[in-house]
Design a protein around this motif. Structure first.
Motif, PDB file in Angstrom:
ATOM      1  N   ALA A  26      34.481  40.878  48.642  1.00 25.59           N
ATOM      2  CA  ALA A  26      33.137  41.506  48.408  1.00 25.59           C
ATOM      3  C   ALA A  26      32.140  40.829  48.883  1.00 25.59           C
ATOM      4  CB  ALA A  26      32.920  41.694  47.000  1.00 25.59           C
ATOM      5  N   TYR A  27      31.126  41.734  49.442  1.00 29.23           N
ATOM      6  CA  TYR A  27      29.935  41.219  49.842  1.00 29.23           C
ATOM      7  C   TYR A  27      28.926  41.933  48.965  1.00 29.23           C
ATOM      8  CZ  TYR A  27      31.324  38.986  54.242  1.00 29.23           C
ATOM      9  OH  TYR A  27      31.743  38.224  55.099  1.00 29.23           O
ATOM     10  N   ILE A  39      33.624  46.312  48.552  1.00 26.18           N
ATOM     11  CA  ILE A  39      34.687  45.611  48.472  1.00 26.18           C
ATOM     12  C   ILE A  39      35.770  46.278  49.232  1.00 26.18           C
ATOM     13  CG2 ILE A  39      36.320  44.615  46.469  1.00 26.18           C
ATOM     14  CD1 ILE A  39      34.229  45.566  44.380  1.00 26.18           C
ATOM     15  N   ARG A  40      36.682  45.423  50.003  1.00 24.80           N
ATOM     16  CA  ARG A  40      37.811  45.536  50.535  1.00 24.80           C
ATOM     17  C   ARG A  40      39.087  45.527  49.955  1.00 24.80           C
ATOM     18  NH1 ARG A  40      41.132  42.858  55.335  1.00 24.80           N
ATOM     19  NH2 ARG A  40      42.738  44.553  55.786  1.00 24.80           N
ATOM     20  N   LYS A  41      39.887  46.522  49.422  1.00 24.10           N
ATOM     21  CA  LYS A  41      41.135  46.735  48.972  1.00 24.10           C
ATOM     22  C   LYS A  41      42.145  46.840  50.217  1.00 24.10           C
ATOM     23  CE  LYS A  41      39.823  45.763  44.853  1.00 24.10           C
ATOM     24  NZ  LYS A  41      39.924  44.475  43.916  1.00 24.10           N
ATOM     25  N   GLU A  42      43.675  46.786  49.669  1.00 19.76           N
ATOM     26  CA  GLU A  42      44.586  46.963  50.715  1.00 19.76           C
ATOM     27  C   GLU A  42      44.505  48.276  51.352  1.00 19.76           C
ATOM     28  OE1 GLU A  42      49.380  46.621  51.624  1.00 19.76           O
ATOM     29  OE2 GLU A  42      48.582  46.003  49.492  1.00 19.76           O
ATOM     30  N   LEU A  65      23.637  38.330  48.041  1.00 17.18           N
ATOM     31  CA  LEU A  65      23.767  37.840  46.639  1.00 17.18           C
ATOM     32  C   LEU A  65      25.229  37.350  46.515  1.00 17.18           C
ATOM     33  CD1 LEU A  65      22.533  41.104  44.714  1.00 17.18           C
ATOM     34  CD2 LEU A  65      21.244  38.972  44.948  1.00 17.18           C
ATOM     35  N   ASP A  66      25.554  36.588  45.538  1.00 20.60           N
ATOM     36  CA  ASP A  66      26.839  36.119  45.170  1.00 20.60           C
ATOM     37  C   ASP A  66      27.698  37.447  45.021  1.00 20.60           C
ATOM     38  OD1 ASP A  66      29.089  35.469  42.986  1.00 20.60           O
ATOM     39  OD2 ASP A  66      28.209  33.507  43.565  1.00 20.60           O
ATOM     40  N   PRO A  67      28.825  37.068  45.571  1.00 15.94           N
ATOM     41  CA  PRO A  67      29.840  38.361  45.809  1.00 15.94           C
ATOM     42  C   PRO A  67      30.193  38.966  44.301  1.00 15.94           C
ATOM     43  CG  PRO A  67      30.602  36.788  47.129  1.00 15.94           C
ATOM     44  CD  PRO A  67      29.453  36.187  46.439  1.00 15.94           C
ATOM     45  N   ASP A  68      29.953  38.221  43.330  1.00 16.79           N
ATOM     46  CA  ASP A  68      30.161  38.436  42.002  1.00 16.79           C
ATOM     47  C   ASP A  68      28.904  38.766  41.216  1.00 16.79           C
ATOM     48  OD1 ASP A  68      33.231  38.626  42.531  1.00 16.79           O
ATOM     49  OD2 ASP A  68      33.131  36.299  41.982  1.00 16.79           O
TER      50      ASP A  68
END
Length: 271
Positions: A26-27, A39-42, A65-68
């Protein structure tokens, strides 16, 4: 997965570009008051974002920011399904999807026989593109403008956006802002009366977008307004070349609509 390093508030204009995602990576960013995560999923791309009820056009700072990072509530979620996602993602600025009406704090006059240039800036949209897809997955305003009506009456006209005026006859007095693009408008008054500029309908959806590292600004093509007679509408032309005062530029996004180089009237009244 790349290691996150906290970054301070960014003084530069350029916040967009190509991003490389591993699976489940995630970015996250804060663009003014808009919190945004990709967020990238499959087999899908996901976005999460928070937009406060009231946004201020003057808030023009941004931060990675922090990804989370925990976003304020409420959070909006969107999912875009694919057979297989690719690691490359493009986060890009775009011009607004309809015209933007600007209104100077005080009316501007252009005396007879004079040439003048007004530099204005208008708000940008945030768009996401992935490989093999020409259309954006999402296309949202960074700072949502207010709606306004532009026309001679309630029956004849068009729905536009309204924005705080950020215009000047001196480019150096126009502060570079990450979420706004500069448009030079050149006026040619060849009539025997002075022109009065009160509300200007700027067709930003017909303008391509460029970036100049030299001036640290986003730019559009120039607009030229020729007024030869008080009895006829203005001739309005979008220049195909980039503004000379922008210096060396790189292409960012095409215009949303093709105007053919000419556009309809930008003014409710001129004299």
């Amino acid at each position: 997965m790349s290691t996150y390093h906290e970054q301070p508030l960014h003084p530069l204009i350029k916040w967009w570009g190509e991003f490389d995602f591993e699976l489940h990576q995630a970015y996250s960013w804060r663009f003014g008051s808009l919190y945004f995560r990709v967020i990238r999923k499959e087999k899908e791309w996901r976005i999460e974002y928070h937009r406060p009820q009231n946004q201020h056009e003057t808030q023009q700072d941004w931060q990675k920011l922090d990804p989370d990072e925990l976003f304020p509530a409420p959070i909006n979620f969107e999912r875009y399904m694919f057979n297989q996602t690719h690691h490359t993602f493009y986060l890009m600025p775009r011009m607004a999807d309809r015209s933007v009406v600007i209104k100077p704090v005080q009316p501007i006059y252009i005396p007879t026989g004079q040439r003048s240039t007004l530099f204005i800036s208008t708000p940008l949209w945030l768009s996401g593109f992935v490989q093999s897809q020409r259309e954006a997955l999402f296309d949202v305003p960074i700072i949502r403008p207010k709606d306004t009506w532009f026309g001679q009456d309630k029956m004849q006209g068009q729905l536009c956006y309204a924005t705080l005026v950020d215009g000047s006859t001196d480019l150096n007095l126009l502060t570079p802002r990450p979420f706004r693009a500069v448009t030079p408008i050149h006026f040619y008054n060849d009539t025997n009366q002075q022109m009065r500029l009160e509300r200007i309908n700027v067709p930003v959806h017909s303008l391509p977008l460029f970036y100049s590292e030299e001036t640290n600004r986003l730019w559009t093509s120039e607009i030229k307004v020729f007024q030869d007679s008080i009895d006829r509408p203005s001739r309005i032309r979008i220049e195909s070349r980039t503004p000379p005062m922008a210096g060396q530029v790189s292409f960012v996004q095409p215009a949303r609509t093709d105007s053919g180089g000419f556009i309809t009237n930008m003014f409710e009244t001129l004299f």
